[in-house]
Design an enzyme around this catalytic site. Structure first.
Site, mmCIF file in Angstrom:
data_model
loop_
_atom_site.group_PDB
_atom_site.id
_atom_site.type_symbol
_atom_site.label_atom_id
_atom_site.label_comp_id
_atom_site.label_asym_id
_atom_site.label_seq_id
_atom_site.Cartn_x
_atom_site.Cartn_y
_atom_site.Cartn_z
ATOM 1 C CB SER A 173 31.604 35.467 41.077
ATOM 2 O OG SER A 173 32.400 36.686 41.293
ATOM 3 C CG ASP A 229 34.051 37.431 48.709
ATOM 4 O OD1 ASP A 229 35.074 37.634 48.117
ATOM 5 O OD2 ASP A 229 32.996 36.930 47.986
ATOM 6 C CG HIS A 244 35.185 35.526 45.239
ATOM 7 N ND1 HIS A 244 34.302 36.440 45.347
ATOM 8 C CD2 HIS A 244 35.261 35.228 44.101
ATOM 9 C CE1 HIS A 244 33.565 36.768 44.188
ATOM 10 N NE2 HIS A 244 34.191 35.935 43.398
#
Length: 433
Positions: free
Chosen positions: A212, A347, A378
């Site tokens: 991320s 996501d 995610h």
């Protein structure tokens, strides 16, 4: 009387039928909502791969077959990006292990103290070489998060040393030593950790991994300076958004509940910042004022926090300038080592419009593979039969599988194709097609 009774008997049988119809309609409606919300009719498929036709890419896909096989999430809930994301957010992983590591402290030039946890391998690497995973977690995360612990344990068992950055200010039991904490694209702490590893283990090669926000940091780090790519075998980035400037508009939209996720992440950031308010807003701080603290209390989005707090740590004049200079989209094209970019199509945090960035990059650069799954949410990517997910996720297996393939490539590089067939592949004597 008889007429009245006959009327009663003709109406009475119709009442239960009407109620049964209502019940069936209600059940059908509930089932329809469940099927739609859980995306139960959505198919499963292998990742959609974008790459160039090179010796390296063919070798990697053959040596890391999980990238070409169908990703099958848990049947009942795994096709919902929201549930995958929520399960990752609340539980991190199922039955996560507790790897043993040593915490290292690195003083920075501005008075800050970077920390990272070091985990030694639990087996020999299949390549016979000394290889270290240098790992950058997601926003506000650190080595004690369940998904990091699971990935580290899996990597150790495959013969990799692991160094995990603890984002500045993220660990609840570690005080800040200067009025600065981690930001979206600051690479200082990650660079310090990598420098320590290179100096302490002069023979080790590096696998760079970012999750991320960590994906943005590692790609920016590698692209900032060519020397940062020395001794790096490859880089893997999972579920990053590539451009904060382009992402900020999508974060204010309600589709996929993105605005709600924005609020939740902002609330978590506020808690982290307020836990260090004495250092960040105290007498020694010259970048923050009381007004900034009052704006922090009322902030409901990450953009407001970034504008009022985060950009000021590095002296950016505006939010636009902060997002422009801190996003890896302006540096990622400078990366020449093998690069695997992984995203999920469902996501809820990364808008599909942002995925043109990695796809275009993979179409232009020979060292890049872009893998887009249908499901995974995610940082979820859970696998399992029907209801209960497995401890190891598809994401864990893909990163280690790709790393194994790269180590194998470095050890037994395949012969180059003729210059007429693939002229650019004449470079592969150096280990890069």
């Amino acid at each position: 009387m008889n007429t009245h009774e006959s009327e009663v008997y003709t109406v009475a049988p119709e009442m239960p039928a009407m109620f049964d119809g209502m019940k069936l309609a209600a059940v059908a409606t509930v089932l329809y909502v469940i099927v739609r919300c859980l995306n139960l009719k959505s198919p499963t498929a292998p990742p959609d791969l974008t790459y160039q036709d090179t010796t390296l890419s063919h070798f990697l896909l053959k040596s890391c077959p999980i990238l070409t096989k169908e990703y099958i999430p848990p049947l009942l809930w795994g096709k919902s990006g929201h549930l995958q994301t929520a399960l990752y957010g609340k539980l991190g992983r199922v039955s996560s292990p507790h790897p043993f590591g040593l915490r290292k402290y690195l003083p920075m030039q501005d008075g800050a103290t970077a920390t990272f946890d070091l985990f030694e391998p639990l087996a020999d690497n299949q390549s016979g070489e000394d290889v270290t995973m240098v790992i950058c977690p997601g926003i506000g995360n650190h080595s004690e998060k369940h998904y990091i612990r699971t990935f580290v344990d899996h990597s150790q068992k495959q013969g990799y040393r692991c160094a995990v950055l603890n984002h500045l200010g993220a660990l609840p039991n570690i005080e800040l030593t200067s009025p600065r904490m981690f930001t979206y694209g600051c690479t200082w702490e990650f660079a310090a950790m990598v420098g320590f590893i290179k100096k302490t283990y002069p023979q080790t090669k590096l696998i760079v991994v970012g999750f991320s926000l960590g994906g943005n940091i590692v790609c920016k780090f590698l692209g900032e300076n060519r020397t940062n790519q020395e001794r790096v075998l490859c880089c893997v980035s999972v579920c990053q958004g590539y451009s904060a400037l382009r992402a900020q508009e999508t974060f204010l939209q309600w589709d996929q509940c993105r605005r709600f996720y924005n609020f939740l992440m902002a609330d978590n950031m506020k808690k982290i910042i307020l836990s260090h308010r004495g250092v960040l807003f105290g007498v020694g701080s010259t970048k923050m004022v009381d007004a900034d603290l009052s704006r922090l209390y009322t902030a409901t989005s990450l953009m407001q926090i970034d504008d009022n707090i985060m950009r000021k740590f590095h002296g950016h004049n505006s939010l636009k300038e902060y997002y422009e200079k801190e996003s890896c989209v302006h540096y990622i094209h400078n990366i020449n080592v093998p690069l695997l970019l992984v995203n999920s199509g469902d996501d809820p945090l990364v808008h599909n419009s942002l995925l043109t960035i990695p796809r275009t990059l993979a179409e232009k650069k020979e060292n890049v593979v872009f893998a887009l799954t249908l499901h995974g949410g995610h940082l979820g990517f859970f696998e399992g039969a029907v209801l209960f997910p497995q401890p190891l996720t598809w994401m864990d297996k893909v990163i280690v599988g790709y790393a194994n393939a790269i180590c194998q490539w470095e050890k037994q590089k395949p012969p180059c194709l003729s210059q007429g067939a693939h002229s650019s592949e004449t470079k592969c004597q150096d280990g890069k097609a």
